[in-house]
Design an enzyme around this catalytic site. Structure first.
Site, mmCIF file in Angstrom:
data_model
loop_
_atom_site.group_PDB
_atom_site.id
_atom_site.type_symbol
_atom_site.label_atom_id
_atom_site.label_comp_id
_atom_site.label_asym_id
_atom_site.label_seq_id
_atom_site.Cartn_x
_atom_site.Cartn_y
_atom_site.Cartn_z
ATOM 1 N N ARG A 273 0.842 -1.202 0.000
ATOM 2 C CA ARG A 273 0.000 0.000 0.000
ATOM 3 C C ARG A 273 0.874 1.247 0.000
ATOM 4 N NH1 ARG A 273 -5.884 -0.688 2.812
ATOM 5 N NH2 ARG A 273 -6.716 -1.865 1.067
ATOM 6 N N GLN B 58 -1.728 2.792 -5.730
ATOM 7 C CA GLN B 58 -3.136 3.130 -5.488
ATOM 8 C C GLN B 58 -4.036 2.800 -6.668
ATOM 9 O OE1 GLN B 58 -3.348 7.196 -4.189
ATOM 10 N NE2 GLN B 58 -2.561 6.750 -2.157
ATOM 11 N N ASP C 179 -4.888 -0.938 -6.607
ATOM 12 C CA ASP C 179 -5.301 -1.488 -5.315
ATOM 13 C C ASP C 179 -6.735 -2.013 -5.355
ATOM 14 O OD1 ASP C 179 -5.717 -2.136 -2.690
ATOM 15 O OD2 ASP C 179 -5.123 -0.195 -1.865
ATOM 16 N N SER D 49 -8.847 -1.910 -2.043
ATOM 17 C CA SER D 49 -9.486 -0.632 -1.722
ATOM 18 C C SER D 49 -10.718 -0.397 -2.587
ATOM 19 C CB SER D 49 -8.491 0.518 -1.909
ATOM 20 O OG SER D 49 -7.508 0.491 -0.906
ATOM 21 N N TYR E 118 -2.386 -1.268 6.770
ATOM 22 C CA TYR E 118 -3.437 -1.921 7.541
ATOM 23 C C TYR E 118 -3.153 -1.760 9.024
ATOM 24 C CZ TYR E 118 -4.349 -4.318 3.128
ATOM 25 O OH TYR E 118 -4.617 -4.611 1.816
#
Length: 380
Positions: free
Chosen positions: A124, A129, A132, A135, A231
């Site tokens: 992450r 991004q 991902d 997400s 996380y």
């Protein structure tokens, strides 16, 4: 020119697809030959004709030689062992492969000489991004969890002033302020609820309050919960006991609790125990997004709604599958963003010096690179 296959997802209840006509066009433009299995996108609202119009070719089940020529398989969930056994050595599988403790996957990888990119393991970092998938799918889960809770609740969410009197707004408690939790907060606020949020990380307080919710301060004990790889880290039993004491006060008059707290590769922390459920009012609702990893709430079961002493317990596993069109669109764009930099002059290169690839590439040509994950004792 590498040949890429879009299979039909075979996992029970799976409605998503790993590539859409939109991303097929772009995959072809960067050098892939794209094949799809008949009906691959139907459950997500994408017809076979739309894939053909985008330039993909229909994959014939009868053409055994073609199976041995596939270089890349894009999937949502890991294909079954029988399918993997038919592929050529060196094929690359990209998807949510559930690597933690997955000895069946390890066997297929080693016997088939498979390379595997597991999307759960993408680091992450800022550069990741756009790739991902956790997400993008958690966003959907957080949104849909609130709609489920609102639908199951015996009250309105917003405050209403009517000729018959004023209706007070619902109280929603969100456990965990990750991507799913933040989307749940935003959705509950849009529906007019008063929202309280519990998270082990004091650092998320500002994000929570910026969405108009109220932060439940974590226990003031000698422990500093933090993040690892984006996380929340696992905390001690002592911390969880203290956290439950704080939550108990909020849940007594809560209408809906949305549980989102998960730690990758670990059993979900138990945040709502039997005693806490006993004190929730009849008619209230618990939506547990962590149910597939053991659940944040006592008594929840994947895919089931259980009425316990008047409280509805919703085991909300696989919520992105209930919004398959947008879930697939976002998932497919994530995969495209991951693959695009790996292509150079119609050649696919897995550069293990790249932080993004090194973290997610669990095997290369049948050699397992992250054996500690596959042997971690998680769920298959």
């Amino acid at each position: 020119m590498p040949r890429l296959l879009i299979p039909i997802e075979t996992a029970l209840g799976e409605t998503r697809v790993s590539a859409t006509p939109e991303t097929v066009k772009k995959l072809i433009s960067i050098g892939f030959s794209v094949y799809f299995k008949k009906g691959a996108g139907e459950r997500a609202g994408f017809s076979d004709d739309s894939y053909l119009a985008a330039g993909a070719d229909l994959f014939s089940e009868e053409n055994g030689e073609l199976v041995n020529q596939i270089d890349v398989v894009l999937c949502v969930n890991c294909p079954c062992q029988e399918f993997l056994s038919k592929l050529k050595k060196g094929v690359l599988i990209v998807g949510l492969l559930a690597p933690y403790g997955n000895t069946n996957l390890a066997t297929s990888i080693e016997s088939g000489g498979i390379s595997a990119l597991s999307l759960e393991l993408l680091p992450r970092i800022s550069r990741a991004q756009s790739s991902d998938v956790l997400s993008s799918q958690a966003n959907i889960a957080g949104y849909k969890a609130v709609l489920l809770g609102a639908s199951a609740l015996d009250r309105y969410f917003p405050m209403l002033m009517t000729a018959a009197g004023t209706v007070q707004p619902a109280k929603v408690v969100v456990l965990g302020a990750g991507v799913a939790g933040l989307q749940a907060i935003a959705t509950a606020k849009r529906l007019g609820a008063v929202v309280f949020v519990s998270d082990i990380r004091p650092a998320v307080k500002e994000q929570i309050e910026s969405l108009g919710a109220r932060f439940i301060e974590p226990p003031a004990i000698a422990e500093d919960p933090s993040e690892s790889g984006g996380y929340a880290t696992q905390v001690s039993d002592e911390f969880l006991i203290a956290q439950r004491q704080e939550l108990k006060k909020q849940l007594i008059d809560a209408d809906v609790a949305i549980c989102t707290a998960q730690v990758p590769g670990k059993k979900s922390p138990r945040l709502i125990d039997e005693e806490m459920l006993d004190q929730m009012r009849s008619g209230s609702v618990v939506v547990d997004l962590a149910v597939s990893q053991g659940g944040n709430c006592f008594g929840t079961k994947p895919g089931e709604t259980i009425l316990r002493k008047g409280v509805k317990l919703i085991g909300a596993s696989d919520l992105p599958c209930t919004v398959p069109n947008h879930a697939s669109t976002l998932f497919a764009r994530n995969l495209l963003a991951l693959l695009e930099p790996l292509m150079n002059e119609a050649e696919l290169t897995l550069n293990t010096e790249d932080e993004l690839i090194d973290g997610a590439l669990i095997s290369k040509n049948g050699v397992i690179r992250h054996a500690h994950l596959i042997n971690s004792g998680g769920s298959n």
